[in-house]
Design a protein around this motif. Structure first.
Motif, mmCIF file in Angstrom:
data_model
loop_
_atom_site.group_PDB
_atom_site.id
_atom_site.type_symbol
_atom_site.label_atom_id
_atom_site.label_comp_id
_atom_site.label_asym_id
_atom_site.label_seq_id
_atom_site.Cartn_x
_atom_site.Cartn_y
_atom_site.Cartn_z
ATOM 1 N N GLU A 3 0.840 -1.190 0.000
ATOM 2 C CA GLU A 3 0.000 0.000 0.000
ATOM 3 C C GLU A 3 0.879 1.245 0.000
ATOM 4 O O GLU A 3 1.921 1.273 0.676
ATOM 5 C CB GLU A 3 -0.904 0.018 1.239
ATOM 6 C CG GLU A 3 -2.024 -1.013 1.208
ATOM 7 C CD GLU A 3 -3.053 -0.682 0.149
ATOM 8 O OE1 GLU A 3 -3.398 0.505 0.001
ATOM 9 O OE2 GLU A 3 -3.487 -1.619 -0.547
ATOM 10 N N ASN A 7 0.362 10.248 2.966
ATOM 11 C CA ASN A 7 1.086 11.508 2.855
ATOM 12 C C ASN A 7 1.236 12.182 4.211
ATOM 13 O O ASN A 7 0.377 12.053 5.094
ATOM 14 C CB ASN A 7 0.352 12.463 1.906
ATOM 15 C CG ASN A 7 0.553 12.082 0.456
ATOM 16 O OD1 ASN A 7 1.423 11.297 0.129
ATOM 17 N ND2 ASN A 7 -0.270 12.625 -0.421
ATOM 18 N N THR A 18 -8.496 13.205 -0.211
ATOM 19 C CA THR A 18 -8.199 13.056 -1.644
ATOM 20 C C THR A 18 -6.709 13.159 -1.951
ATOM 21 O O THR A 18 -6.311 13.019 -3.108
ATOM 22 C CB THR A 18 -8.936 14.129 -2.459
ATOM 23 O OG1 THR A 18 -8.364 15.427 -2.149
ATOM 24 C CG2 THR A 18 -10.426 14.146 -2.143
ATOM 25 N N HIS A 19 -5.891 13.390 -0.913
ATOM 26 C CA HIS A 19 -4.497 13.750 -1.165
ATOM 27 C C HIS A 19 -3.571 12.547 -1.012
ATOM 28 O O HIS A 19 -2.855 12.417 -0.033
ATOM 29 C CB HIS A 19 -4.074 14.874 -0.216
ATOM 30 C CG HIS A 19 -2.695 15.404 -0.496
ATOM 31 N ND1 HIS A 19 -2.334 15.933 -1.712
ATOM 32 C CD2 HIS A 19 -1.595 15.489 0.272
ATOM 33 C CE1 HIS A 19 -1.072 16.333 -1.670
ATOM 34 N NE2 HIS A 19 -0.604 16.060 -0.477
ATOM 35 N N ASN A 20 -3.624 11.661 -1.956
ATOM 36 C CA ASN A 20 -2.664 10.565 -1.971
ATOM 37 C C ASN A 20 -2.516 10.026 -3.389
ATOM 38 O O ASN A 20 -2.333 8.835 -3.602
ATOM 39 C CB ASN A 20 -3.101 9.436 -1.021
ATOM 40 C CG ASN A 20 -1.919 8.619 -0.530
ATOM 41 O OD1 ASN A 20 -0.807 9.127 -0.464
ATOM 42 N ND2 ASN A 20 -2.146 7.364 -0.211
ATOM 43 N N ASP A 21 -2.591 10.945 -4.370
ATOM 44 C CA ASP A 21 -2.604 10.564 -5.777
ATOM 45 C C ASP A 21 -1.262 10.914 -6.413
ATOM 46 O O ASP A 21 -0.907 12.092 -6.506
ATOM 47 C CB ASP A 21 -3.743 11.315 -6.488
ATOM 48 C CG ASP A 21 -3.787 11.029 -7.988
ATOM 49 O OD1 ASP A 21 -3.035 10.146 -8.455
ATOM 50 O OD2 ASP A 21 -4.576 11.696 -8.681
ATOM 51 N N PRO A 22 -0.489 9.910 -6.833
ATOM 52 C CA PRO A 22 0.800 10.215 -7.468
ATOM 53 C C PRO A 22 0.657 11.032 -8.748
ATOM 54 O O PRO A 22 1.614 11.660 -9.198
ATOM 55 C CB PRO A 22 1.395 8.832 -7.751
ATOM 56 C CG PRO A 22 0.271 7.875 -7.678
ATOM 57 C CD PRO A 22 -0.738 8.466 -6.737
ATOM 58 N N GLY A 23 -0.552 11.052 -9.315
ATOM 59 C CA GLY A 23 -0.790 11.861 -10.499
ATOM 60 C C GLY A 23 -0.824 13.345 -10.216
ATOM 61 O O GLY A 23 -0.844 14.162 -11.143
ATOM 62 N N THR A 24 -0.822 13.745 -8.932
ATOM 63 C CA THR A 24 -0.756 15.160 -8.572
ATOM 64 C C THR A 24 0.579 15.519 -7.921
ATOM 65 O O THR A 24 0.777 16.664 -7.513
ATOM 66 C CB THR A 24 -1.902 15.546 -7.614
ATOM 67 O OG1 THR A 24 -1.796 14.775 -6.416
ATOM 68 C CG2 THR A 24 -3.251 15.298 -8.259
ATOM 69 N N GLN A 25 1.465 14.552 -7.808
ATOM 70 C CA GLN A 25 2.797 14.823 -7.256
ATOM 71 C C GLN A 25 3.746 15.168 -8.400
ATOM 72 O O GLN A 25 3.983 14.353 -9.302
ATOM 73 C CB GLN A 25 3.333 13.607 -6.508
ATOM 74 C CG GLN A 25 4.714 13.862 -5.901
ATOM 75 C CD GLN A 25 5.349 12.589 -5.371
ATOM 76 O OE1 GLN A 25 5.245 11.537 -5.990
ATOM 77 N NE2 GLN A 25 5.992 12.700 -4.213
ATOM 78 N N ASP A 38 3.224 9.580 -11.372
ATOM 79 C CA ASP A 38 2.708 8.399 -12.077
ATOM 80 C C ASP A 38 3.389 8.207 -13.431
ATOM 81 O O ASP A 38 2.992 7.344 -14.219
ATOM 82 C CB ASP A 38 1.196 8.497 -12.259
ATOM 83 C CG ASP A 38 0.768 9.704 -13.105
ATOM 84 O OD1 ASP A 38 1.652 10.470 -13.556
ATOM 85 O OD2 ASP A 38 -0.449 9.886 -13.303
ATOM 86 N N HIS A 374 -9.891 17.780 -16.393
ATOM 87 C CA HIS A 374 -9.262 16.461 -16.439
ATOM 88 C C HIS A 374 -9.144 15.961 -17.878
ATOM 89 O O HIS A 374 -8.150 15.325 -18.256
ATOM 90 C CB HIS A 374 -10.060 15.475 -15.587
ATOM 91 C CG HIS A 374 -9.986 15.767 -14.118
ATOM 92 N ND1 HIS A 374 -10.967 15.402 -13.220
ATOM 93 C CD2 HIS A 374 -9.036 16.417 -13.379
ATOM 94 C CE1 HIS A 374 -10.634 15.810 -12.012
ATOM 95 N NE2 HIS A 374 -9.472 16.424 -12.082
#
Length: 423
Positions: A3, A7, A18-25, A38, A374
Motif C-alpha cells: 500500500e 502523505n 483526496t491527497h494521496n494521488d501520485p498523479g498530482t505529485q 505516475d 481532467h
C-alpha cells in the motif's frame, strides 16, 4: 502489493482524504513541462500558480540565488539591510516606471502584502490628519490572499464566517459598476482609507475596463483615499506590460507585486510606495509596524534582480505581447468552433474560457468543470480552474509548438464536453 504510504503534507484547498494521488505529485519541472509521480508528462498552461513567467528552471536566477546563499545567506530587514535587497528595490522602481515610486516594502506573500497595505493606508490617514479613514474597499469576486486581513478583503465566498474573519471595516463593490462605486464614496468617501483593485480579477480573468479605471483615478483625487493596484497576478509582463497599471491615467499610490517577482523561486512580495505616502513618514518619529522574519533577505533580492535582468536581456515583455496576440487568434477560433464556449475573457496572457450549460447559461457545476480540466490534462496540458470554465495562464516564454500543444489539448477537452452536452 504494498500500500502507498500515507502523505505527511497537508495540502492546500483540497480535502485531506483526496491527497494521496501520485498523479498530482510533481517530480520534475523544466521549461514549460511537468513530470508527475505516475510517470506522465504535461504542458503547464498555468505558469505554476501564475508564478513562473519565465518557465521552470531558469539558470540565471538559479545561479544568482546560489551565489547569494553562499555569500550572505540571511540578513534581516529588522534594523538592517543588504546590498542585494537595495539593488532589487532600485531595479523594481525603475521597472515600474522611473519617478512613480519612492520606496519598496518587502513581505513574504501577496496575502501578507495586502495585510501590510491595509495597515499602511490606515497609518497614512492618521499622519495625514484624517484618523476616521479606516474603511478599505475591494471588489466583489476579487482574490487577495488568505492571511487574516487579506481573507477579509477577498471578495469571493471563501469561508470567511467559518474562521471568524473580521470584515467590519471592509466594503465590496461590483467590478466595472461605476454607479455602485460612486454611491458608496458619496456616502462614506471621507472614511475610506484605500480602494484596492486587481487590474484583472484573478478569479475568472475579468479585466477592469478603461472607463472604470479612469473614473477610479479621478475619485481618488477627489476623495483623497489611497489607490492600490494589486498586481500579484498581473505584474511582470502578464498582460503585455511590465505592470498592467502602467496604462492607467494616474499612477497607483501603492502597487503590490509577488507571483512573477522571483519567477516563483522565493516566498516574496514587494509593495512599491509612492512619494505621497513616504513623505508623511519622513521627518517624524512614526514607525510603520509591519515586519516579517524572512522578508527581503539577500537571497530574495538576488532572485528579484536576476528575474528583472532576464526580462531585459530576453525582451520578455515584447515576447509577451506577441504571445498575447497569438492567444487572441486561438481563442477567437475556439469561440467560433464550439457552441459550448460562452465567451473568452482576459488580457495578454491571462485568459479565461467560459462554458455554457445545456440551457446556454454559464456552467457553474464544480464536478462538470473539473471533468473538463481532467479531459484537457489527459490530452496533454494543465489549465487552471475558473468560476465558469477554465483559465489559461501560459509562461511568457511559450514557443509556437507550446501554443499548438495547449490548444490541441483544449480542443480535445471541449470535444468531450460538447459530446456530453449532446448526450
Amino acid at each position: 502489493m504494498t500500500e502507498p504510504r500515507a502523505n505527511s503534507v497537508w495540502p492546500a484547498l483540497v480535502p485531506l482524504a483526496t491527497h494521496n494521488d501520485p498523479g498530482t505529485q510533481i517530480v520534475a519541472a523544466s521549461g514549460t513541462r511537468l513530470t508527475f509521480g505516475d510517470g506522465t508528462e504535461s504542458l503547464c498552461g498555468t505558469s505554476g500558480l501564475w508564478n513562473v513567467n519565465l518557465g521552470y528552471g531558469n539558470e540565471h536566477i538559479a545561479e544568482a540565488v546560489h551565489e547569494a546563499m553562499l555569500r550572505a545567506s540571511y540578513v534581516s530587514l529588522f534594523r538592517y539591510w543588504s546590498e542585494d535587497i537595495e539593488a532589487a528595490a532600485a531595479q523594481l522602481r525603475d521597472a515600474a516606471g522611473p519617478g512613480r515610486y519612492a520606496r519598496v516594502l518587502f513581505t513574504t506573500s501577496g496575502g501578507s502584502a495586502n495585510d501590510a497595505v491595509m495597515k499602511l493606508a490606515r497609518h497614512f490617514a492618521i499622519l495625514d490628519g484624517q484618523p476616521a479613514r479606516k474603511t478599505i474597499v475591494g471588489l466583489t469576486g476579487s482574490y487577495h490572499g488568505l492571511t487574516y486581513g487579506a481573507h477579509a478583503l477577498s471578495g469571493d465566498d471563501l469561508g470567511q464566517p467559518l474562521y471568524g474573519v473580521d470584515s467590519r471595516q471592509i466594503r465590496h463593490v461590483t467590478p466595472n459598476d461605476l454607479h455602485e462605486l460612486e454611491r458608496l464614496l458619496s456616502a462614506t468617501g471621507d472614511r475610506v482609507a484605500a480602494v484596492i483593485v486587481e487590474p484583472v480579477l484573478g478569479s475568472g480573468a475579468f479585466p477592469l475596463n478603461d472607463e472604470y479605471v479612469e473614473r477610479l483615478c479621478a475619485l481618488r483625487d477627489h476623495h483623497g483615499f489611497l489607490l492600490v493596484a494589486d498586481e500579484v497576478a498581473t505584474g511582470f509582463g502578464r498582460t503585455g506590460q511590465m505592470f498592467a497599471s502602467e496604462s492607467w491615467p494616474g499612477s497607483p499610490d501603492l502597487l503590490i507585486a509577488s507571483k512573477g517577482l522571483t519567477n516563483g523561486t522565493q516566498a516574496a512580495a514587494a509593495i512599491l510606495v509612492a512619494e505621497r505616502v513616504t513623505e508623511r513618514f519622513r521627518g517624524n518619529e512614526s514607525v510603520f509596524v509591519h515586519a516579517e522574519t524572512q522578508a527581503g533577505t539577500p537571497v530574495v533580492g538576488a532572485a528579484i534582480s536576476a528575474t528583472i535582468d532576464e526580462f531585459e536581456r530576453s525582451s520578455v515583455v515584447d515576447q509577451a505581447r506577441h504571445l498575447g496576440r497569438t492567444l487572441d487568434a486561438e481563442l477567437d477560433a475556439i469561440r467560433a468552433e464550439y457552441p459550448s464556449v460562452l465567451e473568452t475573457r482576459g488580457l495578454g496572457n491571462f485568459r479565461a474560457v467560459a462554458l455554457a450549460d445545456r440551457e446556454g447559461e454559464p456552467q457553474r457545476e464544480p464536478t462538470v468543470l473539473a471533468g473538463v480540466r481532467h479531459s484537457i490534462r489527459r490530452a496533454g496540458a494543465i489549465v487552471h480552474p475558473g468560476p465558469d470554465g477554465f483559465q489559461l495562464v501560459p509562461a511568457l516564454t511559450y514557443t509556437d509548438d507550446d501554443v499548438q500543444t495547449l490548444f490541441a489539448a483544449v480542443r480535445s477537452g471541449l470535444d468531450e464536453y460538447d459530446d456530453a452536452l449532446r448526450g
